[in-house]
Structures are given as C-alpha cells and as structure tokens.
Design a protein around this motif. Structure first.
Motif, PDB file in Angstrom:
ATOM      1  N   TRP A   1      18.663  24.243  19.844  1.00 53.35           N
ATOM      2  CA  TRP A   1      18.316  25.303  18.878  1.00 53.35           C
ATOM      3  C   TRP A   1      18.937  26.578  19.420  1.00 53.35           C
ATOM      4  N   PRO A   2      18.939  27.670  18.628  1.00 51.87           N
ATOM      5  CA  PRO A   2      19.727  28.835  19.046  1.00 51.87           C
ATOM      6  C   PRO A   2      19.293  29.510  20.342  1.00 51.87           C
ATOM      7  N   ASN A   3      18.016  29.410  20.732  1.00 50.29           N
ATOM      8  CA  ASN A   3      17.553  30.220  21.863  1.00 50.29           C
ATOM      9  C   ASN A   3      17.613  29.536  23.224  1.00 50.29           C
ATOM     10  N   GLY A   4      18.258  28.396  23.295  1.00 48.87           N
ATOM     11  CA  GLY A   4      18.433  27.768  24.603  1.00 48.87           C
ATOM     12  C   GLY A   4      17.239  26.929  25.017  1.00 48.87           C
ATOM     13  N   MET A   5      17.224  26.547  26.273  1.00 46.71           N
ATOM     14  CA  MET A   5      16.219  25.605  26.781  1.00 46.71           C
ATOM     15  C   MET A   5      14.799  26.144  26.611  1.00 46.71           C
ATOM     16  N   MET A   6      13.995  25.389  25.904  1.00 51.24           N
ATOM     17  CA  MET A   6      12.569  25.704  25.832  1.00 51.24           C
ATOM     18  C   MET A   6      11.826  24.547  26.485  1.00 51.24           C
ATOM     19  N   GLU A   7      11.175  24.884  27.577  1.00 47.90           N
ATOM     20  CA  GLU A   7      10.449  23.856  28.330  1.00 47.90           C
ATOM     21  C   GLU A   7       8.968  24.187  28.252  1.00 47.90           C
ATOM     22  N   THR A   8       8.198  23.285  27.662  1.00 47.13           N
ATOM     23  CA  THR A   8       6.759  23.527  27.566  1.00 47.13           C
ATOM     24  C   THR A   8       6.010  22.363  28.214  1.00 47.13           C
ATOM     25  N   PRO A   9       5.148  22.668  29.166  1.00 46.59           N
ATOM     26  CA  PRO A   9       4.424  21.584  29.825  1.00 46.59           C
ATOM     27  C   PRO A   9       3.314  21.013  28.949  1.00 46.59           C
ATOM     28  N   THR A  10       2.809  21.790  27.992  1.00 48.07           N
ATOM     29  CA  THR A  10       1.650  21.329  27.210  1.00 48.07           C
ATOM     30  C   THR A  10       2.008  21.276  25.727  1.00 48.07           C
ATOM     31  N   LEU A  11       1.006  21.071  24.859  1.00 49.58           N
ATOM     32  CA  LEU A  11       1.279  21.027  23.420  1.00 49.58           C
ATOM     33  C   LEU A  11       1.584  22.420  22.878  1.00 49.58           C
ATOM     34  N   ALA A  12       1.017  23.425  23.513  1.00 44.44           N
ATOM     35  CA  ALA A  12       1.152  24.784  23.005  1.00 44.44           C
ATOM     36  C   ALA A  12       2.533  25.347  23.279  1.00 44.44           C
ATOM     37  N   GLY A  13       2.917  26.350  22.500  1.00 45.55           N
ATOM     38  CA  GLY A  13       4.026  27.217  22.861  1.00 45.55           C
ATOM     39  C   GLY A  13       3.391  28.382  23.622  1.00 45.55           C
ATOM     40  N   THR A  14       2.970  29.368  22.855  1.00 44.46           N
ATOM     41  CA  THR A  14       2.225  30.477  23.446  1.00 44.46           C
ATOM     42  C   THR A  14       0.960  29.967  24.119  1.00 44.46           C
ATOM     43  N   ARG A  15       0.735  30.445  25.333  1.00 45.57           N
ATOM     44  CA  ARG A  15      -0.461  30.020  26.074  1.00 45.57           C
ATOM     45  C   ARG A  15      -1.269  31.265  26.444  1.00 45.57           C
ATOM     46  N   PRO A  16      -2.525  31.341  25.984  1.00 50.04           N
ATOM     47  CA  PRO A  16      -3.296  32.570  26.175  1.00 50.04           C
ATOM     48  C   PRO A  16      -3.522  32.918  27.650  1.00 50.04           C
ATOM     49  N   GLY A  17      -3.001  34.078  28.041  1.00 50.52           N
ATOM     50  CA  GLY A  17      -3.164  34.520  29.427  1.00 50.52           C
ATOM     51  C   GLY A  17      -4.621  34.683  29.802  1.00 50.52           C
ATOM     52  N   GLY A  18      -5.445  35.093  28.816  1.00 50.29           N
ATOM     53  CA  GLY A  18      -6.860  35.318  29.105  1.00 50.29           C
ATOM     54  C   GLY A  18      -7.557  34.073  29.613  1.00 50.29           C
ATOM     55  N   ALA A  19      -7.227  32.924  29.039  1.00 49.75           N
ATOM     56  CA  ALA A  19      -7.905  31.679  29.427  1.00 49.75           C
ATOM     57  C   ALA A  19      -7.551  31.321  30.874  1.00 49.75           C
ATOM     58  N   ILE A  20      -6.288  31.540  31.230  1.00 48.86           N
ATOM     59  CA  ILE A  20      -5.858  31.245  32.607  1.00 48.86           C
ATOM     60  C   ILE A  20      -6.544  32.214  33.574  1.00 48.86           C
ATOM     61  N   ALA A  21      -6.530  33.501  33.213  1.00 46.09           N
ATOM     62  CA  ALA A  21      -7.088  34.532  34.099  1.00 46.09           C
ATOM     63  C   ALA A  21      -8.587  34.332  34.297  1.00 46.09           C
ATOM     64  N   SER A  22      -9.259  33.968  33.213  1.00 49.31           N
ATOM     65  CA  SER A  22     -10.709  33.807  33.302  1.00 49.31           C
ATOM     66  C   SER A  22     -11.073  32.634  34.213  1.00 49.31           C
ATOM     67  N   ALA A  23     -10.327  31.539  34.092  1.00 53.08           N
ATOM     68  CA  ALA A  23     -10.608  30.382  34.958  1.00 53.08           C
ATOM     69  C   ALA A  23     -10.359  30.746  36.421  1.00 53.08           C
ATOM     70  N   PHE A  24      -9.255  31.442  36.661  1.00 49.63           N
ATOM     71  CA  PHE A  24      -8.925  31.847  38.033  1.00 49.63           C
ATOM     72  C   PHE A  24     -10.037  32.737  38.606  1.00 49.63           C
ATOM     73  N   ALA A  25     -10.474  33.680  37.792  1.00 50.43           N
ATOM     74  CA  ALA A  25     -11.470  34.645  38.282  1.00 50.43           C
ATOM     75  C   ALA A  25     -12.809  33.963  38.540  1.00 50.43           C
ATOM     76  N   VAL A  26     -13.274  33.146  37.581  1.00 51.95           N
ATOM     77  CA  VAL A  26     -14.603  32.530  37.737  1.00 51.95           C
ATOM     78  C   VAL A  26     -14.614  31.570  38.926  1.00 51.95           C
ATOM     79  N   MET A  27     -13.527  30.810  39.093  1.00 53.05           N
ATOM     80  CA  MET A  27     -13.513  29.858  40.220  1.00 53.05           C
ATOM     81  C   MET A  27     -13.584  30.587  41.558  1.00 53.05           C
ATOM     82  N   ASN A  28     -12.835  31.671  41.648  1.00 56.83           N
ATOM     83  CA  ASN A  28     -12.875  32.430  42.896  1.00 56.83           C
ATOM     84  C   ASN A  28     -14.195  33.174  43.062  1.00 56.83           C
ATOM     85  N   TYR A  29     -14.764  33.615  41.936  1.00 58.39           N
ATOM     86  CA  TYR A  29     -16.040  34.339  42.002  1.00 58.39           C
ATOM     87  C   TYR A  29     -17.157  33.413  42.500  1.00 58.39           C
ATOM     88  N   LEU A  30     -17.173  32.183  41.981  1.00 59.31           N
ATOM     89  CA  LEU A  30     -18.263  31.264  42.354  1.00 59.31           C
ATOM     90  C   LEU A  30     -18.019  30.585  43.695  1.00 59.31           C
TER      91      LEU A  30
END
Ligand code: PLP
Length: 411
Positions: free
Chosen positions: A272-301
């Motif tokens: 496609w026109p924009n070159g290599m798109m590599e996605t590890p999961t089903l999503a394209g856009t992946r919400p940063g908030g979900a990643i950040a929240s998991a990181f924070a809670v795991m370290n907090y607890l």
C-alpha cells in the motif's frame, strides 16, 4: 427517533452533570453491588488507574518510534506477566485490548503455526471443554475454524477421556482454563498438557481471570495446581490486566512460550502507499492510556499489593461460600480463587437471582446447572453480611416450584 448532533456545543460542566445523571440507574459497583463486569480494587488504585490513563490518553501505541515511552511500558508489563506465569527466558508476548482479543490472537497464531508446519488448517478444529469462554467460538467463527466443545464431567471439570476422544485429524489446538469463568475452577492443565503433547497439539491456557490472581493466591498458600508455562505443552496463555491486574479497561496480555511462536501473531503488510505496516495485534491504533494504566497499577501494587488483594478476595469468597451453604444452597465444584457459583434443588436459583437484582445486587447466572455466579473483587469484603441478608430475603421470597422463565444472559 434518531438523535441529531446538536448545532451548538454544550459547556463541559453541564455535560458532566448530565452524564452523572445518566449513570444514576447504573449498578452501584462502588459499594460492592456488582459481582461481574467491574473489578473494584479500592479508591487509591482507581486513582492511579485514572491518572496514568489520562496522562497518556492521546498517545498511540501503534508508533513505538514516536512513543518509546509506551513501548517501554508495554515491554515491562509483558515481562511482569511472563515472570509471574513462569515463562521460559525466550518467551514473549504483547498487550491487547482485552481477553477476547488475546484469545483471538492465540487462535490465529496457533493456526498459522500449524499451517507453517505443513497442516491443512482449512476448517481446522479446536478441542475445548464446555466451560471455555465464547471468545473461542468467536475466533473459530471469524477464521472459518470449528470449535469442538466437549461435555464436562460430573465435577464440572474437563472430562479428559472425552477431550482425548474429540481430537481428530483436523485438530490443531486444545484449550483449558485457569480458572474457567463459569464455575471458577482451575482445570487440570497438567493432564491436558500431556494429551496435547501426545497428539502434537498447541495447548492454550485461558487465564484471563486468573493470570494476575492465581500466582498471588499461590504465594499466599492457597492450593493452586500448576497451570502456567511450567506445564509442558502449554504454548500460549491469555491473562487480563483489566480484570485482576486492576488496570483500566482495554488491557490484557497474550503470552507465548517462545519468540518464534509469538512472531506468528504479527501481521505485516507493505503493499500500500505508506510502506511497511507491522501490527502485533488486531488493532491499528492502540490506546496509550490502557498501556500506561497497566504499567502504573502494576508498579503501584507490586507483589505485596497483589498478594494482599488476593488474600482479601479469597477470604471473602470463603465467607460467602459458608453463608450460602448455611442458607441451604450448594456451591458448585471446588472453587479456588475469586469466582464461585451456587444453586439449589429447593428453590429456583434464577428466581432468587432476580430477587437479588431487584434489591440492587448484580451478579452473573449459570444456565447449566441453574445458578448464581459471583466474581469477587477486594471491595466485596465490606458487604458480605449485607449480601447474605439480601440473599436470605430473596430465597424466602422465591416460592417452591416457581421457575424463572426468562433467558439466561451474560451480557
Ligand atoms: C476465562 C475468560 N476468558 C476470556 C474472557 C474474555 O475477556 P474480555 O471480556 O476482556 O474480552 C473472560 C471474561 O470474563 C474470561 O473470564
């Protein structure tokens, strides 16, 4: 009638009030009234969840070069999961949006791995106990595969002989849960691993509810049989962060025994026109908030925080189980962690469930056998007596012989 986008905007303060009003009819989970859908770890953890989420709300996990912060947080979260579930050094995984996506990806990965090893996976089959989550049916449906659901034994655990007998020439995958959602029972993963190895099959352990709970319950001395990568034959696991990892919603992990296996999950396209798109999961856009929240809670607890929460939940479950038995109900099987279900031959438990619902208590149900399904969070320890009183009232109100006629729905 269809609603039209308003011509003019509305001030946020007005909207916030309106939205709070909209929530007034929702189940009161902050006071222990929901035994499904919500995992209440207490106000301090909820604050960490929220603040970490909003801090990275606009950022996108799709672009690790733009956001090395998120890539580093995801790496840490996946590493924490691999460590807790005793994965070998070469193991790897990714964060996903939830249990269903983790399961979909594990099925796709197992299918692609089988295909790469010469198997014709057209209408390939997955052998799973009746207790498996419907996400496996969804995965099979989406990929043109067949999910073979095998009846359980009288103990509500997988019938190993029947599982073995259900394996056919098209089978490429087997499933076990730790614990299963319907009854909260840890399934015999070691025995399933032996069957999988004998037939050269991929065993996935669905630990969506248990993955971030069972390791801590085991550390607390609860009887938790091996269910993770210590078991030979376990190739992949799903473990949800937005359940008993206490992260904000939209966060799970899917983990693989090796990097080689994980690579079958990744989708790559450069046509496609924009070159290599590599996605590890089903999503394209992946919400940063979900990643950040998991990181924070795991370290907090940390380990000590999770152990404390697991101890609270297990103690609550034991108290509730004892109270339920005192009221004449039978607890199904031998639950070990945070879920239990119960029923009765005297009154229709689904009618009792409606009585609880009418009193503001929301929980799941089971249709086979008819029962009430409880998934407990730390917050429930504060409402055990109140809930048991409501259960007694609902039981007394249910007339013998009266049967709830509605459909049993999970969602
Ligand atoms: C054992 C199990 N697997 C999978 C799922 C699906 O997870 P999600 O609702 O996050 O998609 C659940 C959800 O409760 C579950 O309990």
């Amino acid at each position: 009638m269809r609603q039209r986008l308003p011509d003019a905007g509305t001030p946020w303060t007005d909207l916030a009030t309106r939205m709070k009003d909209m929530a007034s009819g929702d189940v009161d989970w902050r006071h222990g009234r929901a035994a499904v859908y919500v995992f209440d770890p207490g106000p301090d953890v909820l604050a960490v969840q929220r603040e970490a989420y909003t801090m990275f709300m606009a950022e996108n996990g799709l672009g690790p070069r733009a956001f090395p912060s998120l890539a580093a947080m995801e790496r840490a979260v996946v590493d924490f999961g691999l460590g807790l579930l005793n994965a070998p050094d070469d193991a790897d995984g990714t964060m996903t949006s939830g249990g269903s996506e983790s399961i979909l990806l594990a099925v796709k990965t197992a299918r692609d791995y089988a295909a790469a090893h010469g198997m014709d996976v057209t209408r390939g089959e997955i052998v799973a106990p009746f207790s498996a989550h419907p996400a496996f049916d969804k995965a099979a449906h989406l990929m043109g595969l067949k999910l073979v659901r095998v009846p359980l034994g009288a103990d509500l655990l997988p019938d190993l002989a029947a599982m073995n007998a259900a394996i056919g020439p098209r089978t490429f995958m087997m499933v076990g849960s730790a614990p299963c959602f319907p009854y909260g029972l840890i399934e015999p993963i070691a025995a399933l691993g032996r069957i999988a190895q004998t037939h050269g099959l991929w065993l996935h352990v669905d630990s969506c509810v248990g993955g971030y709970f069972a390791p801590f319950a085991a550390m607390n001395g609860e009887d938790v049989p091996p269910f993770d990568f210590r078991v030979a034959g376990v190739m992949s696991m799903s473990a949800d962060l937005h359940k008993f990892g206490y992260a904000a919603k939209g966060a799970s992990t899917v983990l693989y025994r090796s990097k080689e296996l994980k690579d079958f999950q990744v989708f790559r396209n450069s046509n496609w026109p924009n070159g290599m798109m590599e996605t590890p999961t089903l999503a394209g856009t992946r919400p940063g908030g979900a990643i950040a929240s998991a990181f924070a809670v795991m370290n907090y607890l940390g380990v000590s925080g999770y152990r404390e929460k697991a101890a609270q939940v297990v103690a609550t479950r034991k108290l509730m189980e004892a109270g339920v038995r005192d009221l004449g109900f039978e607890v199904r099987g031998a639950p070990a962690l945070m879920i239990f279900t119960f029923g009765s031959d005297e009154v229709d438990t689904l009618t009792v469930g409606e009585g609880l619902f009418a009193r503001g208590w929301f929980s799941g149900r089971t249709q086979t056998p008819r029962g009430i399904h409880m998934m407990l969070s730390p917050g429930h320890r504060l409402v055990v007596d109140e809930w048991l009183l409501a259960l007694k009232d609902a039981r007394d109100e249910a007339r013998p012989g009266e049967k709830f006629q509605g459909a049993v729905r999970y969602s």
